[in-house]
Design a protein around this motif. Structure first.
Motif, PDB file in Angstrom:
ATOM      1  N   ASP A 136       0.807  -1.228   0.000  1.00 56.66           N
ATOM      2  CA  ASP A 136       0.000   0.000   0.000  1.00 56.66           C
ATOM      3  C   ASP A 136       0.838   1.275   0.000  1.00 56.66           C
ATOM      4  O   ASP A 136       0.519   2.235  -0.720  1.00 56.66           O
ATOM      5  CB  ASP A 136      -0.956   0.002   1.198  1.00 56.66           C
ATOM      6  N   THR A 137       1.892   1.336   0.833  1.00 57.73           N
ATOM      7  CA  THR A 137       2.684   2.571   0.893  1.00 57.73           C
ATOM      8  C   THR A 137       3.429   2.813  -0.423  1.00 57.73           C
ATOM      9  O   THR A 137       3.600   3.961  -0.840  1.00 57.73           O
ATOM     10  CB  THR A 137       3.698   2.525   2.051  1.00 57.73           C
ATOM     11  N   ASN A 150      -0.027   8.716  -6.053  1.00 61.44           N
ATOM     12  CA  ASN A 150      -0.424  10.038  -5.569  1.00 61.44           C
ATOM     13  C   ASN A 150       0.714  10.852  -4.965  1.00 61.44           C
ATOM     14  O   ASN A 150       0.478  11.955  -4.457  1.00 61.44           O
ATOM     15  CB  ASN A 150      -1.534   9.885  -4.516  1.00 61.44           C
ATOM     16  N   HIS A 194       2.333   1.741  -3.416  1.00 61.19           N
ATOM     17  CA  HIS A 194       1.292   2.112  -4.373  1.00 61.19           C
ATOM     18  C   HIS A 194       0.888   3.577  -4.203  1.00 61.19           C
ATOM     19  O   HIS A 194       0.765   4.326  -5.189  1.00 61.19           O
ATOM     20  CB  HIS A 194       0.083   1.196  -4.170  1.00 61.19           C
ATOM     21  N   GLU A 195       0.684   4.000  -2.959  1.00 60.13           N
ATOM     22  CA  GLU A 195       0.259   5.378  -2.680  1.00 60.13           C
ATOM     23  C   GLU A 195       1.334   6.379  -3.107  1.00 60.13           C
ATOM     24  O   GLU A 195       1.030   7.442  -3.658  1.00 60.13           O
ATOM     25  CB  GLU A 195      -0.051   5.523  -1.188  1.00 60.13           C
TER      26      GLU A 195
END
Length: 414
Positions: free
Chosen positions: A348-349, A356, A351-352
């Motif tokens: 997740d980190t 973004n 990907h984020e």
């Protein structure tokens, strides 16, 4: 000049009720629905590379089976064992001589859980009789036979319990005839012509690919493999797609190159590198892509920044490197970042940060991008949000990263 592309044909295989069962994956060189195959090995290797690491298995097959053509050299090579046995059917081309050695190889593949098919069958001889107990599907070339010959062949094959696939069916008459004979599966223009899937090819550095092959063959340490891959963002993207293709339903998300290597395993890694070598259709390679060089610089700089700011947190450093290295994959593949990231199953980190520019690693990426743009105001503003990092240290680490990535270009020239 238009951007280069790779192409992959995909033709549906349907059941008796016209339900979609599988796709045959076909070698193509353009949007034209045909191909001139000069080398079966190169063609099949290209299909595997495009399907499993170029486009990603889920994008190509969805939840269906994939039929993949194999010539004798690939059939007898262990590189095909990288293919996920629950997702593919190995289709033995009609050009393969069914020798005792080939039959023994098929026996081993079946024992390992692979499904086998015979392609373009138009007769029933002793060699085929010997291999039938190992085969799940027999594809009948209905265009190459008279109706009476097809009927006789179906009658001869039925007692063996194999699934009969009528291929090259191009009319209602042929479909109804084969359906009445009891064929289980159907393929041909009557049902659907192959659709053409395409993408932008990313050719890995030839020197790095060979270096990786020699390292895997010599059972090098994971750290050495990771270091080689860190010079090759293009290879790493292929690796991530492959891990998600062959390890369907991953137990955890991928946060680093090391995680991907661990999930794939040495045997699978060796086979993947061999497939990549097989798929090289030209022995002439240009110097390293500047885009790849920039991505490598980003990766190493973000890794060193993390080691400087968060000493001892190697997991975070690994994630920072991956973010930096993958931050240009939208340009590398010619697709929106969100589309490229979707099949990679990243943590997740990571990907984020990539999507973004969010989180602490995303903040570092914005800083690195500001340096590349030579925007002093942006650099100083972002630098102010990081304690214990001076402009001098930042410049020193940037030069170090550029020197580190520059070795990729020198290797290529050698």
């Amino acid at each position: 000049m238009p951007a280069p592309q790779f192409f992959l044909g995909r033709q549906p295989i349907v059941g008796r009720q016209r339900e979609l069962v599988a796709y045959e994956l076909l070698f193509r060189t353009s949007h034209e629905n045909s191909a001139s195959v000069e080398d079966d090995v190169v063609a099949s290797a290209a299909v595997m590379q495009h399907a499993f690491s170029g486009l990603g298995l889920q994008s190509v097959l969805e939840d269906k089976l994939g039929f993949i053509n194999l010539s004798a050299p690939l059939l007898c090579s262990d590189v095909i064992e990288i293919l996920p046995r629950e997702r593919v059917v190995l289709e033995i081309l009609e050009t393969v001589e069914l020798t005792p050695a080939v039959i023994e190889r098929c026996r081993a593949l079946k024992a390992a859980g692979y499904r086998l098919a015979l392609d373009d069958v138009i007769r029933f001889d002793e060699a085929q009789k010997a291999i039938l107990p190992l085969v799940e599907v027999v594809k009948l070339d209905v265009l190459a036979m008279q109706a009476r010959e097809t009927e006789q062949l179906v009658r001869a094959l039925k007692p063996y319990g194999v699934k009969l696939l009528a291929e090259k069916v191009d009319s209602t008459l042929q479909r109804d005839f084969c359906h009445e004979l009891g064929c289980d599966l159907f393929q041909g223009y009557y049902f659907a012509r192959p659709t053409i899937l395409s993408g932008k090819p990313v050719q890995p550095s030839a020197m790095l690919l060979l270096k990786l092959l020699s390292q895997v063959a010599a059972d090098a340490d994971t750290q050495d493999l990771e270091d080689t891959l860190k010079h090759a963002p293009d290879l790493t993207v292929h690796l991530l797609r492959l891990v998600n293709s062959v390890a369907f339903g991953l137990p955890r998300k991928i946060s680093s190159v090391r995680t991907a290597l661990t999930l794939l395993g040495r045997a699978q890694l060796h086979r993947w590198v061999q497939i990549m070598v097989f798929a090289q259709q030209s022995s002439t390679h240009t110097a390293a892509d500047p885009l790849v060089q920039t991505a490598a610089v980003r990766g190493h700089l973000m890794e060193r920044l993390t080691q400087t700011l968060r000493p001892g947190d190697e997991l975070l450093a690994d994630r920072a490197f991956m973010v930096g290295m993958l931050s240009l994959i939208d340009a590398l593949f010619g697709k929106p970042m969100e589309d490229v990231l979707k099949p990679l199953n990243l943590e997740d980190t990571v990907h984020e940060a990539l999507l973004n520019r969010g989180g602490w690693i995303g903040y570092l990426l914005r800083l690195v991008e500001g340096i590349e743009l030579a925007d002093r105001n942006v650099t100083l503003t972002l630098l102010g949000g990081l304690e214990n990092l001076s402009l001098d240290t930042l410049n020193r680490l940037q030069i170090e990263a550029m020197s580190w990535a520059g070795r990729l270009g020198r290797d290529e020239e050698a």
